[in-house]
Motif scaffolding. Structure first.
Motif, mmCIF file in Angstrom:
data_model
loop_
_atom_site.group_PDB
_atom_site.id
_atom_site.type_symbol
_atom_site.label_atom_id
_atom_site.label_comp_id
_atom_site.label_asym_id
_atom_site.label_seq_id
_atom_site.Cartn_x
_atom_site.Cartn_y
_atom_site.Cartn_z
ATOM 1 N N GLU A 1 8.877 3.163 -11.283
ATOM 2 C CA GLU A 1 8.487 1.988 -10.508
ATOM 3 C C GLU A 1 7.027 1.611 -10.721
ATOM 4 O O GLU A 1 6.590 0.553 -10.238
ATOM 5 C CB GLU A 1 8.734 2.229 -9.009
ATOM 6 C CG GLU A 1 7.679 3.031 -8.283
ATOM 7 C CD GLU A 1 7.723 4.535 -8.556
ATOM 8 O OE1 GLU A 1 6.846 5.253 -8.067
ATOM 9 O OE2 GLU A 1 8.674 4.982 -9.254
ATOM 10 N N GLY A 2 6.255 2.444 -11.424
ATOM 11 C CA GLY A 2 4.824 2.179 -11.437
ATOM 12 C C GLY A 2 4.095 2.642 -12.668
ATOM 13 O O GLY A 2 4.650 2.754 -13.769
ATOM 14 N N PHE B 1 0.026 -6.635 -11.159
ATOM 15 C CA PHE B 1 -0.643 -5.345 -11.053
ATOM 16 C C PHE B 1 -1.415 -5.215 -9.739
ATOM 17 O O PHE B 1 -1.528 -4.111 -9.195
ATOM 18 C CB PHE B 1 -1.556 -5.123 -12.259
ATOM 19 C CG PHE B 1 -0.807 -4.627 -13.463
ATOM 20 C CD1 PHE B 1 -0.639 -3.277 -13.676
ATOM 21 C CD2 PHE B 1 -0.240 -5.526 -14.358
ATOM 22 C CE1 PHE B 1 0.076 -2.814 -14.772
ATOM 23 C CE2 PHE B 1 0.469 -5.073 -15.456
ATOM 24 C CZ PHE B 1 0.633 -3.716 -15.673
ATOM 25 N N CYS C 1 1.104 -1.631 -3.276
ATOM 26 C CA CYS C 1 2.221 -0.725 -2.997
ATOM 27 C C CYS C 1 1.799 0.734 -3.143
ATOM 28 O O CYS C 1 2.204 1.598 -2.354
ATOM 29 C CB CYS C 1 3.382 -1.030 -3.933
ATOM 30 S SG CYS C 1 4.181 -2.621 -3.639
ATOM 31 N N LEU D 1 6.985 -6.382 -4.261
ATOM 32 C CA LEU D 1 7.456 -6.404 -5.660
ATOM 33 C C LEU D 1 8.955 -6.134 -5.679
ATOM 34 O O LEU D 1 9.406 -5.047 -6.050
ATOM 35 C CB LEU D 1 6.727 -5.349 -6.499
ATOM 36 C CG LEU D 1 5.369 -5.702 -7.087
ATOM 37 C CD1 LEU D 1 4.763 -4.488 -7.784
ATOM 38 C CD2 LEU D 1 5.466 -6.858 -8.071
ATOM 39 N N PHE E 1 7.682 -2.021 -0.917
ATOM 40 C CA PHE E 1 7.879 -2.423 -2.310
ATOM 41 C C PHE E 1 8.760 -3.661 -2.398
ATOM 42 O O PHE E 1 8.483 -4.597 -3.160
ATOM 43 C CB PHE E 1 8.531 -1.281 -3.109
ATOM 44 C CG PHE E 1 7.568 -0.451 -3.905
ATOM 45 C CD1 PHE E 1 7.286 -0.756 -5.229
ATOM 46 C CD2 PHE E 1 6.950 0.664 -3.347
ATOM 47 C CE1 PHE E 1 6.420 0.016 -5.978
ATOM 48 C CE2 PHE E 1 6.078 1.450 -4.088
ATOM 49 C CZ PHE E 1 5.805 1.130 -5.414
ATOM 50 N N ARG F 1 9.275 -6.072 -14.825
ATOM 51 C CA ARG F 1 9.011 -7.112 -13.831
ATOM 52 C C ARG F 1 8.179 -8.251 -14.416
ATOM 53 O O ARG F 1 8.174 -9.362 -13.881
ATOM 54 C CB ARG F 1 8.279 -6.489 -12.637
ATOM 55 C CG ARG F 1 7.945 -7.424 -11.491
ATOM 56 C CD ARG F 1 9.198 -7.898 -10.789
ATOM 57 N NE ARG F 1 8.925 -8.443 -9.485
ATOM 58 C CZ ARG F 1 8.316 -9.601 -9.231
ATOM 59 N NH1 ARG F 1 7.857 -10.329 -10.239
ATOM 60 N NH2 ARG F 1 8.117 -10.019 -8.002
ATOM 61 N N ARG G 1 -0.371 -6.515 -6.934
ATOM 62 C CA ARG G 1 0.691 -6.219 -5.968
ATOM 63 C C ARG G 1 1.132 -4.760 -6.074
ATOM 64 O O ARG G 1 1.399 -4.103 -5.060
ATOM 65 C CB ARG G 1 1.886 -7.157 -6.188
ATOM 66 C CG ARG G 1 1.643 -8.583 -5.714
ATOM 67 C CD ARG G 1 2.777 -9.512 -6.123
ATOM 68 N NE ARG G 1 2.568 -10.837 -5.574
ATOM 69 C CZ ARG G 1 3.082 -11.276 -4.440
ATOM 70 N NH1 ARG G 1 3.850 -10.471 -3.718
ATOM 71 N NH2 ARG G 1 2.851 -12.489 -3.998
ATOM 72 N N TYR G 2 1.206 -4.255 -7.303
ATOM 73 C CA TYR G 2 1.561 -2.849 -7.445
ATOM 74 C C TYR G 2 0.486 -1.952 -6.844
ATOM 75 O O TYR G 2 0.790 -0.939 -6.196
ATOM 76 C CB TYR G 2 1.793 -2.466 -8.910
ATOM 77 C CG TYR G 2 1.991 -0.978 -9.040
ATOM 78 C CD1 TYR G 2 3.112 -0.367 -8.475
ATOM 79 C CD2 TYR G 2 1.030 -0.170 -9.638
ATOM 80 C CE1 TYR G 2 3.283 1.010 -8.533
ATOM 81 C CE2 TYR G 2 1.195 1.197 -9.701
ATOM 82 C CZ TYR G 2 2.319 1.787 -9.143
ATOM 83 O OH TYR G 2 2.480 3.146 -9.175
ATOM 84 N N LEU H 1 8.085 -1.659 -13.608
ATOM 85 C CA LEU H 1 6.906 -2.509 -13.486
ATOM 86 C C LEU H 1 6.746 -3.373 -14.738
ATOM 87 O O LEU H 1 6.471 -4.575 -14.648
ATOM 88 C CB LEU H 1 5.659 -1.654 -13.262
ATOM 89 C CG LEU H 1 4.361 -2.405 -12.967
ATOM 90 C CD1 LEU H 1 4.471 -3.234 -11.688
ATOM 91 C CD2 LEU H 1 3.197 -1.422 -12.849
ATOM 92 N N VAL I 1 11.469 -3.479 -7.873
ATOM 93 C CA VAL I 1 10.727 -2.537 -8.722
ATOM 94 C C VAL I 1 10.987 -1.088 -8.331
ATOM 95 O O VAL I 1 11.109 -0.216 -9.188
ATOM 96 C CB VAL I 1 9.210 -2.860 -8.688
ATOM 97 C CG1 VAL I 1 8.392 -1.731 -9.304
ATOM 98 C CG2 VAL I 1 8.945 -4.150 -9.436
ATOM 99 N N TYR I 2 11.097 -0.812 -7.025
ATOM 100 C CA TYR I 2 11.310 0.567 -6.595
ATOM 101 C C TYR I 2 12.751 0.976 -6.899
ATOM 102 O O TYR I 2 13.686 0.244 -6.586
ATOM 103 C CB TYR I 2 11.041 0.724 -5.104
ATOM 104 C CG TYR I 2 10.866 2.169 -4.676
ATOM 105 C CD1 TYR I 2 9.597 2.728 -4.587
ATOM 106 C CD2 TYR I 2 11.957 2.963 -4.390
ATOM 107 C CE1 TYR I 2 9.439 4.061 -4.216
ATOM 108 C CE2 TYR I 2 11.806 4.290 -4.025
ATOM 109 C CZ TYR I 2 10.547 4.828 -3.922
ATOM 110 O OH TYR I 2 10.389 6.142 -3.576
#
Length: 251
Positions: A82-83, A130, A136, A239, A235, A19, A132-133, A16, A242-243
């Motif tokens: 990823e987060g 953030f 997810c 994004l 994801f 990104r 967008r995260y 993240l 990211v995953y």
């Protein structure tokens, strides 16, 4: 031992954070603090003020746990590189609802929510990443709820093991005990052990002290439900990159 990060060229191994554009990362880089956390370290308990964002790095993993009426903790989702954990949507200083605990220890990066809020106010693009995260993360929670209601213990066991493998750099050895697996499934330890014995008899995996060794990942994938794949697909839409997967990671 903790240390402040340098500039954007020295990014932590968190997808993240990687990104973010160079300009957006520069807004928070002076406030990031690297740290190490041991397995089972609590990050937040229900009712705690959420004042810090925790970014798992590398193979570190955090679990969200909700206490049931009989006193057992039920795991809802896992968050890895990823987060982030804590204060993603709110401005912080609101009480935590769930217990957030380090499942697999390792490197972390911490950021005061006040500093993240300042950066969001300054940069619409950072705020968008953030947001967008957060979308997810919510999708992952929805999928977990549906999975617990619709799928068998065998399917969910396979899903959780694969999900953990993806976040531990694809290694075939997952530091997951029977007790931890039972918490992930929301069942008693005996049920989790029974499923593990079935998979062992089929040659899909073996157990070691405090860990699970996957012998046949393809067979394990076939036994799993599609919930983890659905989350990964979302994801990728929201994004991309990211995953964690076997073939891609944010550079």
């Amino acid at each position: 031992m903790t240390s402040h990060t340098g500039n954007g060229a020295d990014r932590p191994f968190n997808n993240l954070l990687r990104r973010l554009s160079a300009g957006d990362f520069a807004l928070i880089a002076p406030h990031l603090v690297r740290d190490e956390a041991q397995s089972n370290t609590p990050l937040y308990n229900p009712g705690d003020d959420v004042d810090t964002v925790h970014f798992p790095c590398g193979a570190s993993l955090v679990s969200y746990l909700v206490a049931s009426e009989d006193g057992r903790d039920v795991e809802t989702i896992l968050v890895g590189r990823e987060g982030a954990v804590g204060g993603i949507v709110s401005l912080g200083y609101l009480p935590a609802y769930t217990r957030m605990t380090v499942k697999f220890g390792g490197p972390f990066v911490r950021l005061p929510i006040a500093r993240l809020d300042e950066a969001k106010t300054t940069s619409p693009s950072l705020r968008n990443v953030f947001a967008r995260y957060a979308d997810c993360l919510l999708a992952q929670m929805f999928q977990s709820t549906a999975c617990n209601a619709a799928h068998s213990i065998e399917q969910r066991t396979a899903k959780w093991i694969i999900s953990a493998m993806e976040r531990t750099n694809g290694d075939n050895v997952v530091p997951l005990t029977h007790e931890q697996l039972a918490t992930l499934l929301g069942v008693g330890r005996s049920y989790a052990s029974r499923v593990i014995q079935i998979f062992k008899a089929e040659g899909v995996l073996e157990t070691r002290r405090g860990s699970i060794l996957v012998r046949n990942r393809e067979a394990l994938q076939k036994r799993a439900c599609l919930c983890n794949e659905n989350v990964k697909n979302h994801f990728e839409e929201v994004l991309r990159g990211v995953y964690p997967t076997e073939t891609s990671s944010v550079a």
